[in-house]
Design a protein around this motif. Structure first.
Motif, PDB file in Angstrom:
ATOM      1  N   GLY A 170      18.597  -3.894   5.001  1.00  0.00           N
ATOM      2  CA  GLY A 170      17.409  -3.394   4.312  1.00  0.00           C
ATOM      3  C   GLY A 170      16.619  -4.439   3.554  1.00  0.00           C
ATOM      4  N   LYS A 171      17.071  -5.678   3.573  1.00  0.00           N
ATOM      5  CA  LYS A 171      16.421  -6.703   2.753  1.00  0.00           C
ATOM      6  C   LYS A 171      15.025  -7.067   3.251  1.00  0.00           C
ATOM      7  N   THR A 172      14.861  -7.235   4.569  1.00  0.00           N
ATOM      8  CA  THR A 172      13.540  -7.581   5.104  1.00  0.00           C
ATOM      9  C   THR A 172      12.566  -6.422   4.937  1.00  0.00           C
ATOM     10  N   THR A 173      13.021  -5.192   5.151  1.00  0.00           N
ATOM     11  CA  THR A 173      12.152  -4.031   4.940  1.00  0.00           C
ATOM     12  C   THR A 173      11.694  -3.966   3.490  1.00  0.00           C
ATOM     13  N   THR A 174      12.588  -4.287   2.563  1.00  0.00           N
ATOM     14  CA  THR A 174      12.229  -4.338   1.138  1.00  0.00           C
ATOM     15  C   THR A 174      11.100  -5.329   0.906  1.00  0.00           C
ATOM     16  N   LEU A 175      11.189  -6.490   1.542  1.00  0.00           N
ATOM     17  CA  LEU A 175      10.151  -7.517   1.400  1.00  0.00           C
ATOM     18  C   LEU A 175       8.839  -7.057   2.024  1.00  0.00           C
ATOM     19  N   MET A 176       8.906  -6.484   3.215  1.00  0.00           N
ATOM     20  CA  MET A 176       7.697  -6.099   3.944  1.00  0.00           C
ATOM     21  C   MET A 176       6.954  -4.945   3.268  1.00  0.00           C
ATOM     22  N   MET A 177       7.672  -4.093   2.544  1.00  0.00           N
ATOM     23  CA  MET A 177       6.988  -3.027   1.797  1.00  0.00           C
ATOM     24  C   MET A 177       6.152  -3.618   0.671  1.00  0.00           C
ATOM     25  N   LEU A 178       6.635  -4.659   0.039  1.00  0.00           N
ATOM     26  CA  LEU A 178       5.856  -5.319  -1.005  1.00  0.00           C
ATOM     27  C   LEU A 178       4.652  -6.040  -0.409  1.00  0.00           C
ATOM     28  N   ALA A 179       4.851  -6.623   0.771  1.00  0.00           N
ATOM     29  CA  ALA A 179       3.749  -7.335   1.433  1.00  0.00           C
ATOM     30  C   ALA A 179       2.670  -6.388   1.942  1.00  0.00           C
ATOM     31  N   GLY A 180       3.017  -5.117   2.130  1.00  0.00           N
ATOM     32  CA  GLY A 180       2.059  -4.151   2.660  1.00  0.00           C
ATOM     33  C   GLY A 180       2.154  -3.984   4.159  1.00  0.00           C
ATOM     34  N   LEU A 181       3.179  -4.591   4.772  1.00  0.00           N
ATOM     35  CA  LEU A 181       3.373  -4.486   6.211  1.00  0.00           C
ATOM     36  C   LEU A 181       4.265  -3.308   6.576  1.00  0.00           C
ATOM     37  N   GLU A 182       4.871  -2.670   5.587  1.00  0.00           N
ATOM     38  CA  GLU A 182       5.593  -1.415   5.727  1.00  0.00           C
ATOM     39  C   GLU A 182       5.203  -0.532   4.549  1.00  0.00           C
ATOM     40  N   THR A 183       5.327   0.786   4.714  1.00  0.00           N
ATOM     41  CA  THR A 183       4.956   1.733   3.662  1.00  0.00           C
ATOM     42  C   THR A 183       6.185   2.520   3.233  1.00  0.00           C
ATOM     43  N   PRO A 184       6.474   2.621   1.935  1.00  0.00           N
ATOM     44  CA  PRO A 184       7.629   3.407   1.488  1.00  0.00           C
ATOM     45  C   PRO A 184       7.517   4.867   1.913  1.00  0.00           C
ATOM     46  N   THR A 185       8.634   5.468   2.259  1.00  0.00           N
ATOM     47  CA  THR A 185       8.665   6.898   2.557  1.00  0.00           C
ATOM     48  C   THR A 185       8.534   7.704   1.268  1.00  0.00           C
ATOM     49  N   SER A 186       9.168   7.211   0.207  1.00  0.00           N
ATOM     50  CA  SER A 186       9.036   7.815  -1.119  1.00  0.00           C
ATOM     51  C   SER A 186       9.306   6.754  -2.170  1.00  0.00           C
ATOM     52  N   GLY A 187       9.026   7.079  -3.424  1.00  0.00           N
ATOM     53  CA  GLY A 187       9.121   6.104  -4.499  1.00  0.00           C
ATOM     54  C   GLY A 187       7.849   5.279  -4.585  1.00  0.00           C
ATOM     55  N   ARG A 188       7.834   4.304  -5.474  1.00  0.00           N
ATOM     56  CA  ARG A 188       6.637   3.476  -5.599  1.00  0.00           C
ATOM     57  C   ARG A 188       7.009   2.038  -5.950  1.00  0.00           C
ATOM     58  N   ILE A 189       6.065   1.143  -5.646  1.00  0.00           N
ATOM     59  CA  ILE A 189       6.218  -0.276  -5.942  1.00  0.00           C
ATOM     60  C   ILE A 189       5.052  -0.696  -6.836  1.00  0.00           C
ATOM     61  N   LEU A 190       5.370  -1.366  -7.929  1.00  0.00           N
ATOM     62  CA  LEU A 190       4.357  -1.826  -8.874  1.00  0.00           C
ATOM     63  C   LEU A 190       4.228  -3.341  -8.795  1.00  0.00           C
ATOM     64  N   LEU A 191       3.013  -3.831  -8.857  1.00  0.00           N
ATOM     65  CA  LEU A 191       2.717  -5.259  -8.928  1.00  0.00           C
ATOM     66  C   LEU A 191       1.867  -5.484 -10.157  1.00  0.00           C
ATOM     67  N   ASP A 192       2.389  -6.272 -11.096  1.00  0.00           N
ATOM     68  CA  ASP A 192       1.716  -6.478 -12.382  1.00  0.00           C
ATOM     69  C   ASP A 192       1.400  -5.140 -13.050  1.00  0.00           C
ATOM     70  N   GLY A 193       2.349  -4.201 -12.943  1.00  0.00           N
ATOM     71  CA  GLY A 193       2.233  -2.919 -13.623  1.00  0.00           C
ATOM     72  C   GLY A 193       1.377  -1.882 -12.938  1.00  0.00           C
ATOM     73  N   VAL A 194       0.816  -2.212 -11.767  1.00  0.00           N
ATOM     74  CA  VAL A 194      -0.081  -1.302 -11.057  1.00  0.00           C
ATOM     75  C   VAL A 194       0.539  -0.933  -9.719  1.00  0.00           C
ATOM     76  N   SER A 195       0.512   0.357  -9.373  1.00  0.00           N
ATOM     77  CA  SER A 195       1.021   0.789  -8.079  1.00  0.00           C
ATOM     78  C   SER A 195       0.191   0.169  -6.958  1.00  0.00           C
ATOM     79  N   ILE A 196       0.866  -0.332  -5.918  1.00  0.00           N
ATOM     80  CA  ILE A 196       0.150  -0.955  -4.807  1.00  0.00           C
ATOM     81  C   ILE A 196      -0.039   0.010  -3.636  1.00  0.00           C
ATOM     82  N   GLU A 197       0.270   1.264  -3.842  1.00  0.00           N
ATOM     83  CA  GLU A 197       0.085   2.249  -2.774  1.00  0.00           C
ATOM     84  C   GLU A 197      -1.392   2.301  -2.372  1.00  0.00           C
ATOM     85  N   GLY A 198      -1.648   2.182  -1.098  1.00  0.00           N
ATOM     86  CA  GLY A 198      -3.015   2.250  -0.588  1.00  0.00           C
ATOM     87  C   GLY A 198      -3.784   0.949  -0.645  1.00  0.00           C
ATOM     88  N   ILE A 199      -3.223  -0.071  -1.294  1.00  0.00           N
ATOM     89  CA  ILE A 199      -3.903  -1.368  -1.352  1.00  0.00           C
ATOM     90  C   ILE A 199      -3.555  -2.158  -0.091  1.00  0.00           C
TER      91      ILE A 199
END
Length: 360
Positions: A44-73
């Protein structure tokens, strides 16, 4: 503490149909740190990285970058640099043009592009190769170009997906040290994916160990090595000898364990282990002693030498005794006598503090 966190995963799950590859991930990445995601293939390590990069989308939960959700960016608006194993350089462009590409995509002014490209080339020490194309570069030079391109637009985070995997061993070890030095000089946050434990231990401020979609432990390399919290971490990070038994008594952080072979072993304990628990005991090969040195250890046993292998800076011995038929010891020095011979009976020992104990 919040201001020191650049990226946060909150209960992140990633599934592909019935297959869940990331399971409820909670992880904070500190600003300016070098964090490695370590685990076997499919953990699951590469998928974890790719979700932050925006090349994969989380099924649930959220990822924050500098305190802001990156969903849809979209990926190109996340201010994240990415370095892939195959470098993904444009073969028809020169080194300088490869570095300029992400800056042009951000519509920066030409003078600013020129100064940033020059600065990035200086960081990776490739100023003299600016007009060459990727095919004219060595593997190590291409790696530096890929790093420079990821750094040139001054991202919040740089993601590296097994970037040294295609290099030979000697060059890979050299690049590990160069990458560590580069991180020290730039202070940029780096998240690095690898299945190589030595690579992770060499470069990282912290290492996050993944297995079967779960984050098992995240800690500095020394803590991970000395205080594994699970059997998987104890066996995956570094080399270990494993015994098994039952905790029969404890006094604070010290305890006595009866091995399955009936031998009593004194050990330090974590707070999680209770009397009556089935436990696994781990002894690092370099923390066990043989011969005279074993005489001062709390745990002492008689063993027979099965094999000896000279490996330059140490000799590796495989021993047979009632609790283990393949116990390994690494010894750096054998005075004037040399190592024992195959078939010799020797005293084997280790201290209670050298033993790592986890619940079975």
């Amino acid at each position: 503490m919040a201001g020191n966190v650049v990226t946060r995963y909150e209960n992140v799950v990633k599934s592909y149909g019935a297959l869940t590859v990331v399971k409820g991930l909670n992880l904070e990445v500190r600003r300016g740190e070098f964090l490695s995601l370590l685990g076997p293939s499919g953990s699951g390590k590469t998928t974890t990285l790719m979700m932050l990069a925006g090349l994969e989308t989380p099924t649930s939960g959220r990822i924050l970058l500098d305190g802001v959700s990156i969903e849809g960016i979209p990926p190109h608006r996340r201010n994240i640099g990415v370095v892939f194993q195959n470098y993904a350089l444009f073969p028809h462009m020169t080194v300088a043009e490869n570095l300029a590409y992400p800056l042009k995509a951000r519509r920066m002014a030409r003078p600013e592009i020129g100064s940033r490209v020059q600065r990035a080339l200086e960081i990776v020490k490739l100023e003299s190769l600016a007009e060459r194309r990727p095919a004219q570069l060595s593997g190590g030079q291409q790696q530096r170009v890929a790093l420079a391109r990821a750094l040139v637009f001054e991202p919040s985070v740089v993601l590296l997906d097994e970037p040294l995997g295609a290099l030979d061993r000697q060059l890979r070890e050299t690049m590990q040290l160069e990458l560590k030095q580069l991180h020290s000089e730039t202070s940029v946050t780096m998240i690095y994916v690898t299945h190589d434990q030595g690579e992770a231990m060499t470069m990282s401020d912290r290492v996050a160990v993944f297995h079967d979609g779960n984050l098992l432990q995240c800690a500095p390399p020394k803590q991970l090595y000395d205080e594994p919290e699970s059997a998987f971490v104890a066996e995956f990070v570094g080399e270990n000898n494993r015994l098994s038994g039952t905790l029969v008594s404890r006094d604070g952080e010290q305890g006595s364990i009866k091995t399955d072979a009936g031998m009593m072993v004194a050990s330090r304990l974590s707070s999680k282990v209770r009397i009556g628990d089935q436990v696994l005991l781990y002894v690092r090969p370099e923390r066990a002693s043989i011969g005279v040195a074993a005489g001062t250890c709390e745990n002492r046993f008689e063993a027979r030498v099965v094999d000896t292998i000279f490996q330059g800076d140490h000799t590796r011995l495989r021993l047979d005794f009632p609790a283990s038929s393949h116990f390994t010891v690494k010894q750096n020095f054998f005075a004037d006598t040399g190592p024992p011979a195959v078939g010799d009976r020797v005293r084997l020992g280790w201290s209670a503090q050298a033993l790592q104990v986890v619940q079975a």
